[in-house]
Each structure stands twice: as structure tokens, then as C-alpha cells.
Scaffold this motif. Sequence first.
Motif, PDB file in Angstrom:
ATOM      1  N   ARG A  86      -8.579   0.859  -3.102  1.00 44.48           N
ATOM      2  CA  ARG A  86      -8.240   1.632  -1.906  1.00 44.48           C
ATOM      3  C   ARG A  86      -7.536   0.733  -0.895  1.00 44.48           C
ATOM      4  O   ARG A  86      -7.917  -0.422  -0.709  1.00 44.48           O
ATOM      5  CB  ARG A  86      -9.527   2.198  -1.303  1.00 44.48           C
ATOM      6  N   GLY A  87      -6.519   1.250  -0.239  1.00 41.09           N
ATOM      7  CA  GLY A  87      -5.812   0.493   0.788  1.00 41.09           C
ATOM      8  C   GLY A  87      -6.716   0.197   1.974  1.00 41.09           C
ATOM      9  O   GLY A  87      -7.643   0.943   2.274  1.00 41.09           O
ATOM     10  N   THR A  88      -6.433  -0.907   2.664  1.00 37.91           N
ATOM     11  CA  THR A  88      -7.307  -1.353   3.758  1.00 37.91           C
ATOM     12  C   THR A  88      -6.592  -1.473   5.097  1.00 37.91           C
ATOM     13  O   THR A  88      -7.226  -1.761   6.112  1.00 37.91           O
ATOM     14  CB  THR A  88      -7.923  -2.719   3.414  1.00 37.91           C
ATOM     15  N   GLN A  89      -5.270  -1.269   5.131  1.00 39.26           N
ATOM     16  CA  GLN A  89      -4.554  -1.404   6.392  1.00 39.26           C
ATOM     17  C   GLN A  89      -4.977  -0.307   7.371  1.00 39.26           C
ATOM     18  O   GLN A  89      -5.198   0.840   6.973  1.00 39.26           O
ATOM     19  CB  GLN A  89      -3.042  -1.317   6.155  1.00 39.26           C
ATOM     20  N   ARG A 145      -4.057  11.334   7.361  1.00 38.76           N
ATOM     21  CA  ARG A 145      -5.116  11.773   6.456  1.00 38.76           C
ATOM     22  C   ARG A 145      -4.882  11.372   5.006  1.00 38.76           C
ATOM     23  O   ARG A 145      -5.650  11.739   4.121  1.00 38.76           O
ATOM     24  CB  ARG A 145      -5.267  13.306   6.538  1.00 38.76           C
ATOM     25  N   TRP A 146      -3.801  10.657   4.743  1.00 35.31           N
ATOM     26  CA  TRP A 146      -3.498  10.282   3.359  1.00 35.31           C
ATOM     27  C   TRP A 146      -4.439   9.184   2.888  1.00 35.31           C
ATOM     28  O   TRP A 146      -4.877   8.340   3.670  1.00 35.31           O
ATOM     29  CB  TRP A 146      -2.054   9.781   3.240  1.00 35.31           C
ATOM     30  N   ARG A 147      -4.737   9.203   1.569  1.00 34.69           N
ATOM     31  CA  ARG A 147      -5.378   8.052   0.950  1.00 34.69           C
ATOM     32  C   ARG A 147      -4.283   7.051   0.590  1.00 34.69           C
ATOM     33  O   ARG A 147      -3.170   7.437   0.272  1.00 34.69           O
ATOM     34  CB  ARG A 147      -6.123   8.458  -0.325  1.00 34.69           C
ATOM     35  N   TYR A 148      -4.625   5.760   0.634  1.00 35.30           N
ATOM     36  CA  TYR A 148      -3.658   4.720   0.293  1.00 35.30           C
ATOM     37  C   TYR A 148      -4.226   3.828  -0.803  1.00 35.30           C
ATOM     38  O   TYR A 148      -5.441   3.602  -0.875  1.00 35.30           O
ATOM     39  CB  TYR A 148      -3.320   3.871   1.533  1.00 35.30           C
ATOM     40  N   GLU A 181       0.829  -1.200   0.000  1.00 37.03           N
ATOM     41  CA  GLU A 181       0.000   0.000   0.000  1.00 37.03           C
ATOM     42  C   GLU A 181       0.868   1.256   0.000  1.00 37.03           C
ATOM     43  O   GLU A 181       1.843   1.343   0.739  1.00 37.03           O
ATOM     44  CB  GLU A 181      -0.945  -0.001   1.199  1.00 37.03           C
ATOM     45  N   VAL A 182       0.482   2.214  -0.839  1.00 35.63           N
ATOM     46  CA  VAL A 182       1.272   3.428  -1.007  1.00 35.63           C
ATOM     47  C   VAL A 182       0.361   4.637  -0.855  1.00 35.63           C
ATOM     48  O   VAL A 182      -0.803   4.614  -1.270  1.00 35.63           O
ATOM     49  CB  VAL A 182       1.975   3.428  -2.385  1.00 35.63           C
ATOM     50  N   SER A 183       0.877   5.698  -0.245  1.00 31.72           N
ATOM     51  CA  SER A 183       0.076   6.898  -0.004  1.00 31.72           C
ATOM     52  C   SER A 183      -0.027   7.739  -1.263  1.00 31.72           C
ATOM     53  O   SER A 183       0.739   7.583  -2.218  1.00 31.72           O
ATOM     54  CB  SER A 183       0.708   7.742   1.112  1.00 31.72           C
ATOM     55  N   ASP A 184      -1.007   8.656  -1.256  1.00 31.71           N
ATOM     56  CA  ASP A 184      -1.140   9.626  -2.339  1.00 31.71           C
ATOM     57  C   ASP A 184       0.179  10.327  -2.622  1.00 31.71           C
ATOM     58  O   ASP A 184       0.587  10.494  -3.772  1.00 31.71           O
ATOM     59  CB  ASP A 184      -2.172  10.696  -1.970  1.00 31.71           C
TER      60      ASP A 184
END
Length: 355
Positions: free
Chosen positions: A312-315, A322-325, A252-255
Motif C-alpha cells: 500500500r502507498g504511504t505518501q 479517496r483512491w487507494r495507492y 505510487e500509483v492510484s487504483d
Amino acid sequence: MGNFMDVRPQVFVSSTYLDLVEERQAVTRILLELNCFPAGMELFPAGDDDKMDLIKGVIDDSDYYILILGGKYGSVDAETDVSYTEMEYDYAIETQTPVMAFLKRDPDSVVKQKTELDPKKAEKLEEFRKKAESKRTVRYFDGKDDLAAQIATSLVALQKKKPAIGWVRGDLAMTPEIRGELAELRAKANESATAGTTPLFPDLEDGEDKVEFAVQIDYLDDADGAGYECDYEVLATWNEIFGGIAPKMLHEVSDRDLERALNTHLASLGVQIFSEILPDVKVREILGTKVTTPGMLDEVVIQLMALKLVARGTQKRGVNDRWRYWKLTAEGEDRMMQLRARRKTNDNTVAAERS
């Protein structure tokens, strides 16, 4: 089945495009942050005779409908003489899809380039505004940030009043038996050289379809040693874009990190054709590169989500994060391997046969 928080509503965003580019980007971002799937007319190819039928299908699959009216009436259907935006709105009302309408507070204050100059269309826009005001409670916005904030509060309230059916992650909705059957089907699909993904919507750009973006390169000219800037447009296929950033999403990687990877990759594609743009210039050194197309990350992520390559990341993370992953789906991993895995050359094949 998952609980309420596992459900992801689909929200159809209906508006004209050219006068509301920044507003649509802000709305898309806030919907993704609210764990919603945004959908809209820009997902469909221009000039498709069956466009309205496709749009109706997506509205039917959507839990909520958002109307945004600015300073333009928009593209008009040749047969009905009604804009696609108004036809979408009428269909949402007809099918009793929960509707939220947001109107530009003072359309006369909109810059000239974003207003309707055609008197006939201007009249139709005014009639459309009155229709929206008469049928539903509407809200008025002053700018993209105000619009995004109002949509966030309105959507949360509407979800409590009319809970969405929404979409649920497959691993939460499937029984062990169904999961086993799908695993067998995926294994069979991977054996086929022509295996591909099934996108959320038909007729999406994919594979070798090309997307245009702007690049700026700063360089030193070898002739005089001075620094210069060069801005130009670059075309890249969706396979080139996805293949360049997919390895970043193995975890998983952030915006923030995904945007850096995307900018680096797209800028590198721009460098590759730099000599074609300025064939007579001898470059001493490339000082810097950057992608200047606004909202490029959102455009790419939405397309890859629609193609079912990214999810979308789920961890679980801290409340202050506040980042989207983002992460690759199983289909995304398969596509990445198809694009990035090394193939045997003829020499390798011969060597293997001799051994």
C-alpha cells in the motif's frame, strides 16, 4: 514502534465462494480501504491434503474473523462431512479469535443458481445458521453494498473493543541494527540467481503459474468491412502480468491508473493470440480491446500483496483523495528487474570482448 494507525490488522474472511463472488469482492475492497490484510480459503490450492492445517495457521495469524453465510453450504470435507466454511468458523470460536458473523437476511430470495439444491446440504446450512445465531451476535445483510457497510462499522467498533496486534511496517518496527542486518541479507540474496521472495502464505500461485481472464476485442473484418466483437479467454502467467504493470508502480500509483495499465496490458496479451482464436478472419483494424473479467484489479493486487511484491502507498494526500495507492516493495523491484532488464546477446558479448 509505530503508533496505532501504523498497525494493519489481518482479517480472515470465511464464506462459500460461488454464491458470494460479488460480496467477497466488496468485502475485500472495504477491508483494503480500512487498511487491513484480507485472507481466506481461496488463497489455498484445491485438493491439498494439508489444506485445513494451512488454513488454521492463517486463522491463528489473523486478528479478526468474518463469517458470511449466503445460500450454499459449500465444499464438504470427505472425512468429517462438514464444510470447510463451518470448520473454519468452529476453529475461530475454539481459538477465541474475535468473530463477526453476517447472514443473508432472506436466503429463500437468493436466485436458484446460488442456493443449495442438495437437501442434505440445505439442512446442514440451516443448522449452521442456527449455530452462528446462537453463539454470537449476528448481523443480516441484503446485498454486497449493505454487507460492506455493515462490516466497516462492525470492524471499527470491534477494533476499539479488542485492539489488533496486527502487522507493522518493517521500517517502523526495526532497530537500526536489524535494518543493517537485513540490508546485508538482501544484498547477498540479490547476488544469487535463484533469489526469490517469501510470500505471506505457502503454496501461492506465482511465476509461471497461469491465471485466466476474459477479453473482448472489437474489430473490422477485411472481407466485408463490418465491425464485430469477439469474446474469449486468455491465459497469462503471473510473471507476464506483474512484468507488464510493475514499471507503473516505481512511483505510487492510484487504483484508477493501475487498473488502466492492467487492462491495457492484459488486452495486449489477448491481441497477441487473436489470430489463433479466429485463424480464418482477416482483420482490417482493431477498434478496441477491454478486459471483461469482473474484479480483476482486486484479484491481481491481492495476489501481488500476498507475494510481497506490492504494498500500500504511504505518501500523505488530501482528505478528499479517496483512491487507494500502490507501490513496489523492494522484492517487487528485484522481480521487475529480473523480468524486464535487457540481457546481453551473443553479438554484444563478442563485441565487448573485441573491444
